[in-house]
Design an enzyme around this catalytic site. Structure first.
Site, short mmCIF file in Angstrom:
data_model
loop_
_atom_site.label_atom_id
_atom_site.label_comp_id
_atom_site.label_asym_id
_atom_site.label_seq_id
_atom_site.Cartn_x
_atom_site.Cartn_y
_atom_site.Cartn_z
N ASP A 71 14.03 -2.13 -5.82
CA ASP A 71 14.39 -0.82 -5.96
C ASP A 71 15.25 -0.99 -7.34
OD1 ASP A 71 13.61 -0.59 -3.17
OD2 ASP A 71 15.66 -1.11 -2.78
N GLU A 99 10.35 8.85 -0.37
CA GLU A 99 11.64 8.39 -0.65
C GLU A 99 11.66 7.88 -2.21
OE1 GLU A 99 12.11 5.24 1.89
OE2 GLU A 99 10.99 3.76 0.77
N ARG A 101 9.92 -8.95 -3.56
CA ARG A 101 9.70 -7.92 -4.42
C ARG A 101 10.27 -7.98 -5.84
NH1 ARG A 101 11.94 -2.98 -0.84
NH2 ARG A 101 13.52 -4.71 -0.12
N HIS A 106 -13.18 0.54 -23.04
CA HIS A 106 -14.38 -0.17 -22.54
C HIS A 106 -14.86 0.95 -21.61
CE1 HIS A 106 -12.55 -1.61 -18.69
NE2 HIS A 106 -11.69 -2.03 -19.36
N PHE A 153 -18.22 -1.46 -19.73
CA PHE A 153 -18.13 -2.75 -20.53
C PHE A 153 -18.58 -2.71 -21.92
CE2 PHE A 153 -18.43 -4.17 -16.17
CZ PHE A 153 -17.24 -4.57 -15.69
N ASP A 174 -8.36 1.38 -18.94
CA ASP A 174 -9.63 0.95 -19.82
C ASP A 174 -9.37 0.82 -21.16
OD1 ASP A 174 -11.06 1.20 -17.67
OD2 ASP A 174 -12.19 3.33 -17.99
#
Length: 481
Positions: free
Chosen positions: A49, A222, A322, A364, A367, A380
């Site tokens: 958080d 939240e 976390r 890309h 590819f 990308d």
């Protein structure tokens, strides 16, 4: 099959190389900025958080939930990356009895009218789930020094499970926003602030979980956070259980609208930041925003680097892992924010923008590497600058959404392909960074195994070629954003 990350970090002499490589250059009509900043993730282990405030004293102030849920900590540094190693100080501890005695969650630090305020959630020692929002105040110049005064619960006091209070100013009016349970839903409410700990009138319900991705494990909206740009008020929020289901959503209101009218707000149907197996990040959420030293917007959030879900003996609230992470926010052509994907651990990625077509980025597609404007699939067009695969004094560019895949030339065409470990691949994917051929403040990429040939665009595609004329040199020059 899940791709395995290389796990390289930007350290030592190579850090200097990378920082030099990402000097941010801007296109016509865009105000000049300081050199772009590269971050290394995670910023802090076992800090959830997260909230970072950039203050006028030249410091960034960082607070977050600690795994023990028993105290509020604060650190400061003159750079965002400096927060990673800045000393941490406890500025407040939970009460030994009664209210504010359990579950100290989600602190935020704000500077309002010459004083510091910390918003946080807490339960009671006799009812640890009686979670409510509380406020601390300090008049100290340096909030790490305190002292801190307890202003108590957000007033008028909430009567049900409430948390994640935040505050922002728009059009001269301060607002308070928070999350609160009603029935089985955690909703987001908004009210006008009378002072930093008091609101007026009946709070307005502006968001409730309705989409499937908002109701995994629990029905949750939240962690509101606000970013005001481009004539709109953007409010991110987090949804679902705090395991790998956790994700970031987006509410939007016109800057000219009545923010207390629920009809002013629209909700995006899909998350704007979610778990990504390719980058090894799970459950990104509970974010805040700050501004980097180069002036760019930055999202601050937490995630885990493994996939776990509520149930079968697993409780995410008991899992301490976390981690606080930071990455740049980009902006789409329509003025909306683009958060991309939670980037891999290590150095944050950059984008290569054409010198002669400054609205177009290298990206890309299937590819093959091409040049396009308005790349809404942001990842990308994002690459991490790493030490060269065949020469550590040069550089290689690793794809953000395909870790282990690199920009390489093959038959003089540019591709993003997986490193096969061969010497040829390592050479094809290694480039010498040169001062921009058409602008020395930008960058050109010269092939290591074909000296004198450069990455350049032509007819919307990328090639490796010699560039003997001015037009060629312009097409081989890029700004690193």
């Amino acid at each position: 099959m899940r791709l395995k990350l290389l796990g390289r970090r930007v350290t030592g002499a190579f850090a200097v190389l990378v920082m030099a490589a990402v000097g941010a250059l801007v296109g016509p009509g865009v105000p000049a900025r300081a050199a772009a900043v590269v971050f290394t993730n995670p910023l802090a282990e076992q800090r959830a958080d997260p909230h970072i405030h950039r203050h006028t004293d030249g410091y960034y102030y960082f607070t977050a939930t600690v795994p023990e849920y028993d105290r509020i900590v604060l650190r400061r540094a003159t750079t965002l990356q400096g927060l990673a190693t800045a000393p941490e100080r406890v500025i407040w501890r939970k009460h030994g009895s009664g209210e504010m005695g359990a579950h100290i969650w989600a602190p935020e630090i704000h500077f309002i009218d010459g004083r510091w305020y910390v918003y946080f959630a807490a339960g009671r020692t006799d009812d640890i789930w009686a979670i409510r929002p509380y406020v601390l105040e300090s008049s100290a110049a340096n909030p790490l020094d305190g002292p801190w005064t307890e202003r108590g619960q957000l007033q008028p006091a909430r009567s049900s499970f409430s948390l994640d209070a935040t505050t922002f100013v728009h059009n001269g009016q301060r607002y308070l926003a928070w999350a609160e349970y009603a029935g089985s839903n955690s909703n987001i409410y908004l009210a006008r602030a009378v002072n930093p700990w008091t609101y007026a009138g009946t709070p307005t319900l502006i968001a409730t979980p309705t989409y499937a991705w908002e109701t995994r494990g629990y029905r949750v909206n939240e962690g509101p956070a606000v970013l005001i740009r481009n004539g709109r008020v953007f409010m991110t929020y987090s949804a679902s259980a705090t395991d790998a289901s956790y994700a970031v959503g987006l509410l939007t209101a016109s800057a000219n609208s009545d923010l207390l009218n629920p009809a002013s707000w629209s909700k995006r149907a899909t998350p704007v930041l979610a778990s990504d197996a390719r980058t090894g990040q799970w459950g990104p959420g509970h974010n805040s925003f700050t501004v980097a030293e180069d002036g760019s917007d930055v999202i601050v959030y937490h995630s885990r680097n493994y996939e776990r879900y509520l149930g079968n003996g697993y409780d995410p609230l008991s899992d301490p892992n976390r981690r606080t992470r930071i990455q740049r926010v980009y902006w789409n052509a329509d003025g909306t924010p683009n958060f991309g994907v939670p980037v891999p651990d290590g150095a944050t990625p950059v984008r290569l923008r054409a010198h002669d077509l400054p609205d177009r980025y290298l990206r890309h597609w299937e590819f093959r590497v091409r040049l396009e404007p308005n790349v809404t699939n942001l990842a990308d067009s994002q690459f991490r600058i790493l030490a060269g695969l065949s020469n550590s004094g040069a550089i290689s560019l690793e794809s953000t959404n395909y870790p282990g895949y690199y920009l390489r030339h093959r038959n003089h065409q540019l591709w993003v392909e997986r490193n096969d470990g061969s010497n040829l691949f390592r050479q094809d994917a290694t480039f010498t960074r040169r001062a921009g051929l058409a602008d020395a403040g930008k960058v050109s990429l010269e092939s290591v195994n074909f000296p004198g040939q450069y990455v350049r665009h032509r007819d919307g595609l990328l090639y490796l070629e010699a560039v003997p004329d001015a037009a060629g040199r312009a097409s081989a020059t890029f700004a690193l954003d």
